[in-house]
Design an enzyme around this catalytic site. Structure first.
Site, PDB file in Angstrom:
ATOM      1  N   SER A 197      19.079 -55.359  -0.001  1.00  0.00           N
ATOM      2  CA  SER A 197      20.291 -56.539   0.537  1.00  0.00           C
ATOM      3  C   SER A 197      20.112 -57.431   1.442  1.00  0.00           C
ATOM      4  O   SER A 197      19.732 -56.579   2.822  1.00  0.00           O
ATOM      5  CB  SER A 197      21.860 -54.989   1.147  1.00  0.00           C
ATOM      6  OG  SER A 197      22.703 -56.616   1.143  1.00  0.00           O
TER       7      SER A 197
ATOM      8  N   ASP B  77      24.371 -61.470  -1.151  1.00  0.00           N
ATOM      9  CA  ASP B  77      26.056 -61.038  -1.074  1.00  0.00           C
ATOM     10  C   ASP B  77      26.389 -62.525   0.092  1.00  0.00           C
ATOM     11  O   ASP B  77      26.138 -63.351   0.349  1.00  0.00           O
ATOM     12  CB  ASP B  77      25.505 -60.051   0.067  1.00  0.00           C
ATOM     13  CG  ASP B  77      25.757 -58.939  -0.033  1.00  0.00           C
ATOM     14  OD1 ASP B  77      26.261 -57.966  -0.840  1.00  0.00           O
ATOM     15  OD2 ASP B  77      25.319 -58.111   0.151  1.00  0.00           O
TER      16      ASP B  77
ATOM     17  N   MET C  34      29.166 -64.415   0.547  1.00  0.00           N
ATOM     18  CA  MET C  34      30.855 -63.917   1.108  1.00  0.00           C
ATOM     19  C   MET C  34      32.039 -65.101   1.853  1.00  0.00           C
ATOM     20  O   MET C  34      31.145 -65.930   2.500  1.00  0.00           O
ATOM     21  CB  MET C  34      31.363 -62.910   1.195  1.00  0.00           C
ATOM     22  CG  MET C  34      30.525 -61.878   2.171  1.00  0.00           C
ATOM     23  SD  MET C  34      30.757 -60.508   3.352  1.00  0.00           S
ATOM     24  CE  MET C  34      29.195 -59.436   2.949  1.00  0.00           C
TER      25      MET C  34
ATOM     26  N   HIS D  87      25.711 -61.297  -5.482  1.00  0.00           N
ATOM     27  CA  HIS D  87      26.798 -60.128  -5.485  1.00  0.00           C
ATOM     28  C   HIS D  87      28.119 -61.276  -4.499  1.00  0.00           C
ATOM     29  O   HIS D  87      27.764 -60.990  -3.602  1.00  0.00           O
ATOM     30  CB  HIS D  87      26.805 -58.905  -5.446  1.00  0.00           C
ATOM     31  CG  HIS D  87      27.842 -58.359  -4.911  1.00  0.00           C
ATOM     32  ND1 HIS D  87      28.451 -57.518  -3.720  1.00  0.00           N
ATOM     33  CD2 HIS D  87      29.189 -58.310  -5.685  1.00  0.00           C
ATOM     34  CE1 HIS D  87      29.221 -57.127  -3.555  1.00  0.00           C
ATOM     35  NE2 HIS D  87      30.068 -57.573  -5.083  1.00  0.00           N
TER      36      HIS D  87
END
Length: 227
Positions: free
Chosen positions: A7, A32, A34, A63
């Site tokens: 990650s 990631d 967000m 993700h």
């Protein structure tokens, strides 16, 4: 064979291209995303994914911890992601979204927060290429692994086997040398590791070591012996 997805949330954001190259033996690079709404943090977006896809040969596993996943997820495929994960809690029409992601040429994946059960989504599993079980609350890296997620991983693996699906089962959160074997034994076969990889002196070696631990645990796991 187990897949290890480092990650980049744990990488040096000022040196992302170099950090991607540091783990070139990895199966995927986990990105990631967000939005500071679905989770209380703000990270990378489409432009960074597009730049990363040009800077590394390792495929990108995005993700999306964002609201309105139905609207935004397809743009990450267009930016170069090879796999796009949306949250069940953030998708209004998960089947339609999974089909759209696949139609654009990426693998479609759905994620579940720790408190979200797998059972209501059993009928959706054939529409997916991967299911992600969060083993921490999404939003921040470096959290401690939640052992209480292991039964959920087992139940999900049982559902995958029940339907005879070629569905990858990913875990994300607190995955390290001390937790990866438990995840593999429970049924996971794709592992997101952040600080366990980028916090190591040799990230590429950390990837190899984690994969070896997972492979040994998988070989001895009842679910793998049934295959």
């Amino acid at each position: 064979m187990a897949q290890i997805n480092p990650s980049i949330l744990s990488a040096d954001f000022a040196r992302l291209a170099e950090e991607a190259k540091a783990v070139e033996g990895a199966d995927w690079l986990h990105v990631d995303v967000m939005d500071n709404h679905f989770v209380p943090n703000l990270t990378l977006g489409v432009p960074i994914v597009e730049a990363l896809s040009k800077a590394t040969d390792t495929p990108l596993d995005c993700h999306l911890m964002i609201e309105d996943a139905d609207r935004w997820a397809p743009s990450y495929v267009e930016a170069g992601a090879g796999s796009v994960t949306f949250h069940a809690e953030a998708a209004a029409a998960p089947v339609r979204l999974a089909r759209e992601i696949r139609a654009k040429g990426a693998r479609a994946s759905m994620a579940l927060k720790p408190a979200t059960p797998i059972e209501p989504y059993e009928d959706l599993l054939p529409e997916l290429d991967m299911l992600l079980i969060m083993t921490v609350e999404p939003g921040f890296g470096g959290q401690a692994f939640l052992d209480i997620m292991l039964p959920k991983i087992r139940r999900t693996r049982e559902l995958i086997s029940k339907h005879g699906l070629e569905l990858w089962l990913q875990v994300d959160g607190g995955v390290s040398a001390s937790t990866i074997e438990r995840c593999a034994e429970a049924g996971a076969d794709v592992f997101v590791a952040g600080s366990a990889v980028y916090g190591a002196a040799d990230p590429a070696a950390a990837v190899r070591d984690l994969r070896a631990l997972a492979d040994v645990a998988t070989a001895a796991a009842p679910w793998a012996c049934d295959h």
